[in-house]
Design an enzyme around this catalytic site. Structure first.
Site, PDB file in Angstrom:
ATOM      1  N   ARG A 140     -62.829 -49.907   6.600  1.00 25.81           N
ATOM      2  CA  ARG A 140     -63.716 -48.830   7.060  1.00 25.81           C
ATOM      3  C   ARG A 140     -64.883 -48.670   6.085  1.00 25.81           C
ATOM      4  NH1 ARG A 140     -60.030 -43.696   7.579  1.00 25.81           N
ATOM      5  NH2 ARG A 140     -61.940 -42.754   8.426  1.00 25.81           N
ATOM      6  N   LYS A 170     -68.549 -39.503   4.547  1.00 23.56           N
ATOM      7  CA  LYS A 170     -67.182 -39.122   4.195  1.00 23.56           C
ATOM      8  C   LYS A 170     -66.542 -40.234   3.353  1.00 23.56           C
ATOM      9  CE  LYS A 170     -65.264 -40.729   8.623  1.00 23.56           C
ATOM     10  NZ  LYS A 170     -64.755 -40.364   9.938  1.00 23.56           N
ATOM     11  N   HIS A 183     -53.230 -38.571   5.535  1.00 23.06           N
ATOM     12  CA  HIS A 183     -52.621 -38.096   6.777  1.00 23.06           C
ATOM     13  C   HIS A 183     -51.133 -37.791   6.567  1.00 23.06           C
ATOM     14  CE1 HIS A 183     -56.208 -40.207   8.268  1.00 23.06           C
ATOM     15  NE2 HIS A 183     -56.144 -39.395   9.297  1.00 23.06           N
ATOM     16  N   ASP A 253     -62.065 -31.936   6.330  1.00 20.19           N
ATOM     17  CA  ASP A 253     -61.271 -32.932   7.039  1.00 20.19           C
ATOM     18  C   ASP A 253     -60.186 -32.164   7.802  1.00 20.19           C
ATOM     19  OD1 ASP A 253     -60.427 -35.403   7.940  1.00 20.19           O
ATOM     20  OD2 ASP A 253     -60.324 -36.312   5.958  1.00 20.19           O
TER      21      ASP A 253
END
Length: 342
Positions: A140, A170, A183, A253
């Site tokens: 990413r 980000k 997460h 977030d």
């Protein structure tokens, strides 16, 4: 009576709005909607969904995580499958100028396609550096070198802007060094402030006025503050606002993520993030829990905060899909993308 958007961004249950969704969207604390792959089956359905959201509140900001690579929510029925940003970094290593052109094309395609479906913004670009060790960042990231990350992000942002879309860097100050996935766990980055400022935050500084908004990382940097960056006045006020002079919007977030769970309720987390300096907080994949936050939250955004969020709205009229796919700029961008990754 004209409504003022609230500080909470949430999602809806399914591909069409139910009565519970409509009630939540109309709530004065709601300011935005975030969409996921589960909200999508076709372009026509997506347009109908965004139109129905607008029918309830025209002022709501409709957003999506649509970066390219493995984080792209809509991939079928005409949407271009976009490359991971790491592939653009690899292209840079072989041909700098070609990479910047292709990256601008990617940004334009990404934004133009989303806007044709009624979506205001994508939470992109990722400005994290690829240290080769983060479980969640990986490809990413554009590159390991903050200079390359900055210049490719600037090209991507230019493409977004050509389609009238703002951008969101980000995950400030940088998620690429921490190994854990926020997460499911609490990532920790033990480096000194000087190290982080020298490398990871450099893109946020160098992008300057071209950076529209920021999402802070759910990462703890214990040599700077005991709180994760998104709940830290040190990171958001002293460093991002004061030291780096960032004037854009700050989105939290997802507060439903494991690393955002500080032992308190979602409402307490939302309040803590807003008090630390976030302009809008995200509560994803838990609409019922988000409603509890809407009811319990006691927070009045400042005029400056409302102004920052208003600047995130898209500019100019979006092309309908039928006109977009025949537009010379879009066709040129598609040809550039195909030539780079044929």
């Amino acid at each position: 009576m004209k409504t003022i958007p609230g500080p909470v961004m949430l999602d809806v249950v399914g591909k069409t709005l139910n009565d519970d969704d409509k009630r939540r969207l109309a709530h004065p604390m709601t300011g935005g909607v975030i969409l996921f792959a589960r909200h999508y089956e076709s372009r026509a359905q997506l347009i109908a969904l965004t139109d129905s959201i607008r029918a309830i509140r025209e002022d709501l900001l409709i957003a999506v995580d649509h970066e390219g690579g493995r984080v792209q929510r809509f991939r079928t029925d005409g949407f271009t499958v976009l490359p991971a940003m790491g592939k653009l970094g690899t292209l840079w290593d072989s041909d700098v100028l070609h990479a910047t052109k292709v990256t601008t094309a990617v940004g334009y395609i990404l934004a133009a396609e989303l806007r044709a479906c009624g979506i205001d913004m994508s939470f992109t670009p990722v400005l994290d550096l690829n240290y080769g060790q983060s479980q969640v960042i990986g490809d990413r990231s554009f590159h390991r070198d903050p200079r390359v990350v900055t210049l490719l992000a600037k090209s991507l942002n230019h493409g977004l802007a050509l389609a009238g879309m703002s951008n969101c860097g980000k995950h400030f100050p940088g998620h690429g060094f921490a190994r854990a996935d926020s997460h499911v766990a609490m990532p920790v980055d033990d480096r000194s402030l000087d190290e982080i400022l020298r490398d990871d935050t450099a893109p946020y500084d160098w992008l300057g006025l071209s950076l529209g908004s920021v999402i802070p990382a759910h990462v703890v940097y214990p040599k700077v503050d005991s709180k994760p960056a998104g709940f830290s006045r040190v990171w958001l006020q002293e460093i991002l606002r004061n030291k780096l002079r960032f004037e854009g919007a700050i989105f939290s977030d997802d507060l439903s993520m494991e690393a955002a769970r500080q032992g308190g309720t979602l409402t307490e987390g939302a309040t803590a993030a807003l008090q630390a300096g976030c302009d809008m907080v995200l509560i994803c994949n838990q609409p019922d829990e988000a409603e509890k936050v809407l009811e319990a939250l006691r927070f009045a955004p400042s005029k400056e905060s409302r102004r920052r969020l208003k600047r995130m709205r898209p500019r100019g009229k979006a092309l309908k899909w039928s006109k977009l796919v025949a537009e010379p700029q879009y066709l040129q961008a598609q040809a550039l993308l195909r030539s780079a990754f044929a």
